[in-house]
Design a protein around this motif. Structure first.
Motif, PDB file in Angstrom:
ATOM      1  N   ARG A 103       0.832  -1.208   0.000  1.00 49.47           N
ATOM      2  CA  ARG A 103       0.000   0.000   0.000  1.00 49.47           C
ATOM      3  C   ARG A 103       0.868   1.260   0.000  1.00 49.47           C
ATOM      4  NH1 ARG A 103      -1.196   2.092   5.258  1.00 49.47           N
ATOM      5  NH2 ARG A 103      -0.138   0.971   6.928  1.00 49.47           N
ATOM      6  N   TYR A 104       2.185   1.065   0.144  1.00 44.05           N
ATOM      7  CA  TYR A 104       3.101   2.201   0.093  1.00 44.05           C
ATOM      8  C   TYR A 104       3.669   2.331  -1.312  1.00 44.05           C
ATOM      9  CZ  TYR A 104       2.868   1.958   5.170  1.00 44.05           C
ATOM     10  OH  TYR A 104       2.426   1.944   6.468  1.00 44.05           O
ATOM     11  N   PRO A 105       3.621   3.524  -1.912  1.00 42.89           N
ATOM     12  CA  PRO A 105       4.091   3.704  -3.298  1.00 42.89           C
ATOM     13  C   PRO A 105       5.516   3.240  -3.528  1.00 42.89           C
ATOM     14  CG  PRO A 105       2.855   5.624  -2.595  1.00 42.89           C
ATOM     15  CD  PRO A 105       3.027   4.756  -1.374  1.00 42.89           C
ATOM     16  N   ARG A 226       9.534  10.990   8.863  1.00 38.23           N
ATOM     17  CA  ARG A 226       8.210  10.501   8.500  1.00 38.23           C
ATOM     18  C   ARG A 226       7.525  11.475   7.533  1.00 38.23           C
ATOM     19  NH1 ARG A 226       6.168  10.581  13.162  1.00 38.23           N
ATOM     20  NH2 ARG A 226       7.121   8.596  13.809  1.00 38.23           N
ATOM     21  N   ALA A 227       7.675  12.753   7.796  1.00 38.46           N
ATOM     22  CA  ALA A 227       7.086  13.755   6.900  1.00 38.46           C
ATOM     23  C   ALA A 227       7.749  13.715   5.529  1.00 38.46           C
ATOM     24  CB  ALA A 227       7.222  15.149   7.518  1.00 38.46           C
ATOM     25  N   LEU A 228       9.086  13.543   5.511  1.00 35.19           N
ATOM     26  CA  LEU A 228       9.793  13.458   4.235  1.00 35.19           C
ATOM     27  C   LEU A 228       9.350  12.218   3.449  1.00 35.19           C
ATOM     28  CD1 LEU A 228      11.994  14.603   2.389  1.00 35.19           C
ATOM     29  CD2 LEU A 228      13.656  13.193   3.640  1.00 35.19           C
ATOM     30  N   SER A 229       9.152  11.108   4.156  1.00 31.30           N
ATOM     31  CA  SER A 229       8.693   9.879   3.494  1.00 31.30           C
ATOM     32  C   SER A 229       7.310  10.080   2.883  1.00 31.30           C
ATOM     33  CB  SER A 229       8.681   8.727   4.496  1.00 31.30           C
ATOM     34  OG  SER A 229       8.192   7.553   3.896  1.00 31.30           O
ATOM     35  N   GLU A 230       6.439  10.789   3.594  1.00 34.21           N
ATOM     36  CA  GLU A 230       5.100  11.051   3.061  1.00 34.21           C
ATOM     37  C   GLU A 230       5.166  11.927   1.817  1.00 34.21           C
ATOM     38  OE1 GLU A 230       2.865  12.709   6.233  1.00 34.21           O
ATOM     39  OE2 GLU A 230       2.752  10.826   7.379  1.00 34.21           O
ATOM     40  N   LEU A 231       6.061  12.911   1.833  1.00 29.77           N
ATOM     41  CA  LEU A 231       6.222  13.758   0.656  1.00 29.77           C
ATOM     42  C   LEU A 231       6.736  12.942  -0.532  1.00 29.77           C
ATOM     43  CD1 LEU A 231       7.856  16.941   2.254  1.00 29.77           C
ATOM     44  CD2 LEU A 231       5.489  16.676   1.491  1.00 29.77           C
ATOM     45  N   LYS A 232       7.678  12.040  -0.250  1.00 31.87           N
ATOM     46  CA  LYS A 232       8.214  11.193  -1.319  1.00 31.87           C
ATOM     47  C   LYS A 232       7.128  10.294  -1.891  1.00 31.87           C
ATOM     48  CE  LYS A 232      11.673   7.567  -2.087  1.00 31.87           C
ATOM     49  NZ  LYS A 232      12.719   6.720  -1.450  1.00 31.87           N
ATOM     50  N   ASP A 233       6.298   9.708  -1.020  1.00 35.48           N
ATOM     51  CA  ASP A 233       5.225   8.825  -1.490  1.00 35.48           C
ATOM     52  C   ASP A 233       4.235   9.576  -2.372  1.00 35.48           C
ATOM     53  OD1 ASP A 233       6.273   6.641  -0.252  1.00 35.48           O
ATOM     54  OD2 ASP A 233       4.951   6.717   1.502  1.00 35.48           O
ATOM     55  N   ARG A 234       3.949  10.811  -2.018  1.00 38.19           N
ATOM     56  CA  ARG A 234       3.021  11.598  -2.834  1.00 38.19           C
ATOM     57  C   ARG A 234       3.579  11.844  -4.231  1.00 38.19           C
ATOM     58  NH1 ARG A 234       0.509  16.304   1.162  1.00 38.19           N
ATOM     59  NH2 ARG A 234      -0.297  14.866   2.762  1.00 38.19           N
ATOM     60  N   GLY A 235       4.886  11.974  -4.313  1.00 38.33           N
ATOM     61  CA  GLY A 235       5.499  12.186  -5.623  1.00 38.33           C
ATOM     62  C   GLY A 235       5.609  10.909  -6.433  1.00 38.33           C
ATOM     63  N   LEU A 236       5.712   9.764  -5.734  1.00 38.43           N
ATOM     64  CA  LEU A 236       5.912   8.500  -6.436  1.00 38.43           C
ATOM     65  C   LEU A 236       4.625   7.778  -6.785  1.00 38.43           C
ATOM     66  CD1 LEU A 236       8.868   6.896  -4.407  1.00 38.43           C
ATOM     67  CD2 LEU A 236       8.984   8.052  -6.624  1.00 38.43           C
ATOM     68  N   ILE A 237       3.510   8.152  -6.174  1.00 36.89           N
ATOM     69  CA  ILE A 237       2.312   7.326  -6.263  1.00 36.89           C
ATOM     70  C   ILE A 237       1.820   7.137  -7.699  1.00 36.89           C
ATOM     71  CG2 ILE A 237       0.781   9.297  -5.806  1.00 36.89           C
ATOM     72  CD1 ILE A 237      -1.006   7.270  -4.261  1.00 36.89           C
ATOM     73  N   LEU A 238       1.826   8.207  -8.493  1.00 39.37           N
ATOM     74  CA  LEU A 238       1.316   8.093  -9.866  1.00 39.37           C
ATOM     75  C   LEU A 238       2.224   7.195 -10.712  1.00 39.37           C
ATOM     76  CD1 LEU A 238       0.153  11.753 -10.596  1.00 39.37           C
ATOM     77  CD2 LEU A 238      -1.250   9.773  -9.975  1.00 39.37           C
ATOM     78  N   ALA A 240       4.361   4.914  -9.575  1.00 42.03           N
ATOM     79  CA  ALA A 240       4.321   3.546  -9.053  1.00 42.03           C
ATOM     80  C   ALA A 240       3.085   2.806  -9.566  1.00 42.03           C
ATOM     81  CB  ALA A 240       4.338   3.576  -7.526  1.00 42.03           C
ATOM     82  N   ASN A 241       1.948   3.455  -9.528  1.00 44.14           N
ATOM     83  CA  ASN A 241       0.717   2.811 -10.001  1.00 44.14           C
ATOM     84  C   ASN A 241       0.769   2.550 -11.499  1.00 44.14           C
ATOM     85  OD1 ASN A 241      -0.369   2.788  -7.437  1.00 44.14           O
ATOM     86  ND2 ASN A 241      -1.517   4.690  -7.701  1.00 44.14           N
ATOM     87  N   ALA A 242       1.318   3.496 -12.247  1.00 46.38           N
ATOM     88  CA  ALA A 242       1.413   3.306 -13.704  1.00 46.38           C
ATOM     89  C   ALA A 242       2.329   2.135 -14.042  1.00 46.38           C
ATOM     90  CB  ALA A 242       1.922   4.580 -14.363  1.00 46.38           C
ATOM     91  N   LEU A 243       3.456   2.024 -13.340  1.00 45.86           N
ATOM     92  CA  LEU A 243       4.389   0.932 -13.601  1.00 45.86           C
ATOM     93  C   LEU A 243       3.774  -0.403 -13.181  1.00 45.86           C
ATOM     94  CD1 LEU A 243       7.265   0.778 -14.769  1.00 45.86           C
ATOM     95  CD2 LEU A 243       8.098   0.539 -12.423  1.00 45.86           C
ATOM     96  N   ALA A 244       3.034  -0.400 -12.065  1.00 46.01           N
ATOM     97  CA  ALA A 244       2.376  -1.630 -11.617  1.00 46.01           C
ATOM     98  C   ALA A 244       1.328  -2.084 -12.632  1.00 46.01           C
ATOM     99  CB  ALA A 244       1.738  -1.417 -10.249  1.00 46.01           C
ATOM    100  N   ARG A 245       0.601  -1.135 -13.225  1.00 44.51           N
ATOM    101  CA  ARG A 245      -0.393  -1.484 -14.249  1.00 44.51           C
ATOM    102  C   ARG A 245       0.291  -2.051 -15.490  1.00 44.51           C
ATOM    103  NH1 ARG A 245      -2.938   3.316 -12.455  1.00 44.51           N
ATOM    104  NH2 ARG A 245      -1.992   4.489 -14.173  1.00 44.51           N
ATOM    105  N   SER A 246       1.420  -1.478 -15.869  1.00 44.52           N
ATOM    106  CA  SER A 246       2.163  -2.007 -17.018  1.00 44.52           C
ATOM    107  C   SER A 246       2.631  -3.431 -16.749  1.00 44.52           C
ATOM    108  CB  SER A 246       3.367  -1.113 -17.321  1.00 44.52           C
ATOM    109  OG  SER A 246       2.956   0.198 -17.648  1.00 44.52           O
ATOM    110  N   ASP A 247       3.123  -3.645 -15.541  1.00 46.92           N
ATOM    111  CA  ASP A 247       3.558  -4.985 -15.151  1.00 46.92           C
ATOM    112  C   ASP A 247       2.389  -5.968 -15.207  1.00 46.92           C
ATOM    113  OD1 ASP A 247       5.291  -6.996 -13.684  1.00 46.92           O
ATOM    114  OD2 ASP A 247       3.715  -6.679 -12.202  1.00 46.92           O
TER     115      ASP A 247
END
Length: 500
Positions: A103-105, A226-238, A240-247
């Motif tokens: 559930r984490y990007p 923890r705040a930095l990790s949340e910021l990173k996840d927000r940037g990676l989520i799109l 990560a999901n696109a790559l997972a769909r391709s896979d």
């Protein structure tokens, strides 16, 4: 990408099996056929069973599969290699570690990258196989599949994938941009492609770039991390999901390719088992309602061919313009086997498979039903005749015009007069409703009455018996004859065999 090996324009539908699934399997003795197609593979067995019980209803779909199967029979090694590649890919991808934190990007991205690193070489092997052997095939289905693979999976495709994967490995920290929204909340988080640094390593080490502001988190600042990790996840989520769909898209393609090729590999297995005992031909499907119904030469039972050690003798049938076939004659003369051969050939033809005959042509039916004699109810909840009538009533609720109905010694739980009367009424009702009937019986009274009153629309067959009494296990046209049941019973009781 789509394989389209079972239908020219769609995937295999996930429909429910027919209500009479168990009756068809039992009465037509489909278990040996399914096992021969599976050759010990449980996945092939499941596909064979589902396909045999999901017959096609359009001529174009049947011919589409037949053309592909002809290609498969001409190049079995290539088809098996293609199937093995699909199986290896699916099994190998399952071994890729899937984190429990998906559930984490960041975890989604790492898992997708690892999976694609395994899948890309498999795609290369698929492209190479298609490029090397695609020109050998002529069927529309396989020609389109190999052309699609070579066109879609070109060198630019693999270069693009390699470039994206290299970027997403993030040799340095990911570059993410964002803006300020209401109440100074971050908004518009976007993952950016890292800018190439034109300086050499000496300049980067001794003269760091100070053109931007930086902020360093203290090693003990857990909230900051923890705040930095949340910021990173927000940037990676799109991403990560696109790559997972391709896979998942690539895995789905290989899964569908495996399922559809499994049918043809099963046919190859069946052909190898039948080659020494029975003739094989591709049937000619006629449109539903066509008067050219059930014309065959050398028609054999597939299950008998699988169990026989020598050549099997077939029967010739000319049912053109007929709506009823009545089979009589000697007991143990091959009547039930002949009935099974009709049902098997009908199912196999409508699935796009070859049939066990020198020639076979019949109309596509809207449904196939069987009504065979059953053993006594062990729970004694009903008599044999009640059970037969109840089963016939259930069939009557679902059978439609254009169906094919196979009877084997039905209504024989009562005396000949009552059984003949019941069978006469059932046959008349079905034929008048546009349902074609094949009826195997030892009721001479029924057979004689149908022969005298319904001769024009019926074909009468009997188990052949030579002058010396020898049975040939083939059906021939002729006027109905009395069953040999009495002779056989007398021989068994009063003249038992002296053989040990």
């Amino acid at each position: 990408m789509k394989a389209y090996l079972m239908f020219p324009d769609r995937d295999v539908p996930q429909g429910a099996p027919p209500e009479n699934e168990h009756d068809l399997i039992r009465d037509l003795n489909l278990v040996p056929v399914v096992h021969a197609m599976a050759a010990g593979d449980t996945f092939l067995q499941d596909i064979a069973r589902k396909t045999l019980l999901s017959p096609l209803k359009e001529q174009a779909d049947i011919l589409y599969r037949q053309h592909i199967l002809v290609d498969c029979l001409e190049h079995p090694a290539i088809i098996r290699d293609l199937y093995d590649l699909a199986v290896e890919t699916i099994d190998g991808e399952k071994k890729v570690y899937h984190s429990i934190f998906l559930r984490y990007p960041d975890a989604v991205l790492r898992t997708a990258i690892e999976s694609l690193e395994f899948l890309v070489p498999m795609l290369r092997r698929l492209r190479n196989l298609a490029a090397e052997h695609g020109h050998r095939f002529s069927s529309p289905g396989l020609t389109r599949l190999f052309s699609m693979i070579t066109e879609e999976l070109d060198d630019d495709y693999f270069r693009t994938i390699a470039g994206h994967l290299e970027t997403l490995r993030f040799r340095s920290a990911p570059l993410i941009s964002a803006g300020l929204g209401a109440a100074n909340e971050g908004t518009g988080y976007t993952l950016r492609r890292p800018n190439a640094d034109p300086r050499n390593w000496f300049q980067r080490f001794f003269f760091p770039d100070r053109s931007s502001y930086t902020f360093q988190i203290n090693d003990r600042d857990e909230s900051g991390y923890r705040a930095l990790s949340e910021l990173k996840d927000r940037g990676l989520i799109l991403v990560a999901n696109a790559l997972a769909r391709s896979d998942q898209h690539i895995v789905s393609f290989f899964s569908m390719l495996r399922s559809e090729l499994a049918f043809y590999v099963g046919c190859l297995n069946l052909r190898e088992r039948l080659s020494a005992t029975v003739p094989i031909c591709f049937p000619k499907p006629e449109a539903p309602g066509s008067p050219n119904w059930l014309c065959a030469k050398g028609l054999c039972d597939a299950a008998l061919g699988l169990s026989s050690t020598g050549p099997v003798i077939g029967s010739d049938v000319n049912g053109e313009s007929k709506n009823l076939i009545l089979v009589t004659g000697a007991n143990e003369g091959g009547k039930s086997t002949f009935l099974r051969s009709i049902g098997n050939a009908q199912l196999m033809m409508e699935c796009g498979i070859f049939v066990c005959a020198e020639y076979f042509s019949t109309g596509i039916c809207t449904g196939l039903y069987t009504h065979y004699r059953r053993e006594e109810d062990p729970n004694l909840t009903s008599g044999k005749l009640d059970e037969e009538l109840d089963r016939m009533n259930r069939i009557a609720q679902t059978i439609r015009p254009g169906s094919l109905m196979l009877f084997n010694e039905s209504f024989s739980a009562t005396n000949e007069r009552e059984g003949s009367a019941l069978a006469w009424d059932v046959i008349a009702a079905l034929v008048e409703s546009g349902i074609r009937v094949v009826f195997v019986t030892h009721f001479f009274e029924l057979a004689h009455a149908l022969f005298t009153r319904h001769r024009a629309g019926a074909l009468f067959l009997q188990a052949e018996r030579r002058d010396n009494g020898e049975r040939t296990f083939t059906m021939v046209e002729g006027e109905p004859t009395a069953t040999s049941f009495g002779e056989d019973l007398y021989a068994r009781i009063f003249a038992p065999s002296t053989e040990p």
